[in-house]
Scaffold this motif. Sequence first.
Motif, PDB file in Angstrom:
ATOM      1  N   ARG A  61     -13.709  -0.392   8.074  1.00 35.46           N
ATOM      2  CA  ARG A  61     -12.823   0.758   7.849  1.00 35.46           C
ATOM      3  C   ARG A  61     -12.695   1.615   9.100  1.00 35.46           C
ATOM      4  N   ALA A  62     -13.818   1.832   9.796  1.00 30.71           N
ATOM      5  CA  ALA A  62     -13.782   2.645  11.014  1.00 30.71           C
ATOM      6  C   ALA A  62     -12.949   1.984  12.108  1.00 30.71           C
ATOM      7  N   LEU A  63     -12.900   0.653  12.091  1.00 32.60           N
ATOM      8  CA  LEU A  63     -12.103  -0.082  13.075  1.00 32.60           C
ATOM      9  C   LEU A  63     -10.659  -0.287  12.611  1.00 32.60           C
ATOM     10  N   GLY A  64     -10.345   0.222  11.426  1.00 30.30           N
ATOM     11  CA  GLY A  64      -8.981   0.072  10.905  1.00 30.30           C
ATOM     12  C   GLY A  64      -8.669  -1.336  10.439  1.00 30.30           C
ATOM     13  N   ARG A  65      -9.685  -2.065   9.989  1.00 26.46           N
ATOM     14  CA  ARG A  65      -9.486  -3.450   9.568  1.00 26.46           C
ATOM     15  C   ARG A  65      -9.733  -3.634   8.074  1.00 26.46           C
ATOM     16  N   THR A  66      -9.138  -2.764   7.278  1.00 27.01           N
ATOM     17  CA  THR A  66      -9.267  -2.933   5.834  1.00 27.01           C
ATOM     18  C   THR A  66      -8.538  -4.184   5.347  1.00 27.01           C
ATOM     19  N   ASP A  67      -7.644  -4.705   6.189  1.00 27.01           N
ATOM     20  CA  ASP A  67      -6.972  -5.961   5.830  1.00 27.01           C
ATOM     21  C   ASP A  67      -7.991  -7.093   5.673  1.00 27.01           C
ATOM     22  N   TRP A  68      -9.073  -7.039   6.438  1.00 31.72           N
ATOM     23  CA  TRP A  68     -10.143  -8.034   6.288  1.00 31.72           C
ATOM     24  C   TRP A  68     -10.749  -7.943   4.900  1.00 31.72           C
ATOM     25  N   LEU A  69     -10.993  -6.718   4.473  1.00 32.01           N
ATOM     26  CA  LEU A  69     -11.616  -6.518   3.169  1.00 32.01           C
ATOM     27  C   LEU A  69     -10.692  -6.971   2.056  1.00 32.01           C
ATOM     28  N   GLU A  70      -9.407  -6.671   2.192  1.00 29.50           N
ATOM     29  CA  GLU A  70      -8.436  -7.099   1.181  1.00 29.50           C
ATOM     30  C   GLU A  70      -8.319  -8.616   1.139  1.00 29.50           C
ATOM     31  N   ALA A  71      -8.484  -9.262   2.292  1.00 28.59           N
ATOM     32  CA  ALA A  71      -8.424 -10.722   2.331  1.00 28.59           C
ATOM     33  C   ALA A  71      -9.655 -11.339   1.653  1.00 28.59           C
ATOM     34  N   LEU A  72     -10.777 -10.643   1.723  1.00 29.25           N
ATOM     35  CA  LEU A  72     -11.996 -11.134   1.076  1.00 29.25           C
ATOM     36  C   LEU A  72     -11.894 -11.069  -0.438  1.00 29.25           C
ATOM     37  N   ALA A  73     -11.237 -10.042  -0.931  1.00 30.14           N
ATOM     38  CA  ALA A  73     -11.166  -9.840  -2.376  1.00 30.14           C
ATOM     39  C   ALA A  73      -9.735  -9.530  -2.797  1.00 30.14           C
TER      40      ALA A  73
END
Length: 106
Positions: A61-73
């Motif tokens: 989140r701090a790196l602005g990569r919530t897209d990674w998290l959304e891709a995981l779930a």
Amino acid sequence: MTNSPTEDWESYLGEQFRAMRIRANQEQLELAERAGVSVGALKNLEGGKGSSVKTLIKVARALGRTDWLEALAPKVSVSPMQLLKARAKAAPRQRVYRPRKRKEEE
């Protein structure tokens, strides 16, 4: 990478986080403060030495990569076939009614 051991995945993810931090021109201390984690936790994440899911989420989140998290779930959707199968299981079984044969009266 698909069939790699867990340790390989930890190293791979750590390398990715480190590369993102460097591209963002941030020191570990700065990113750790922004993410709300300790520097040690960030070093463990980047070094592939084990990390909590909470740390991974905060740093992403701090790196602005919530897209990674959304891709995981990704959002789970139910397919129409699954709905039909569920309805078929839930519906009571229909019985065929046949009138009973009456005994002949004597």
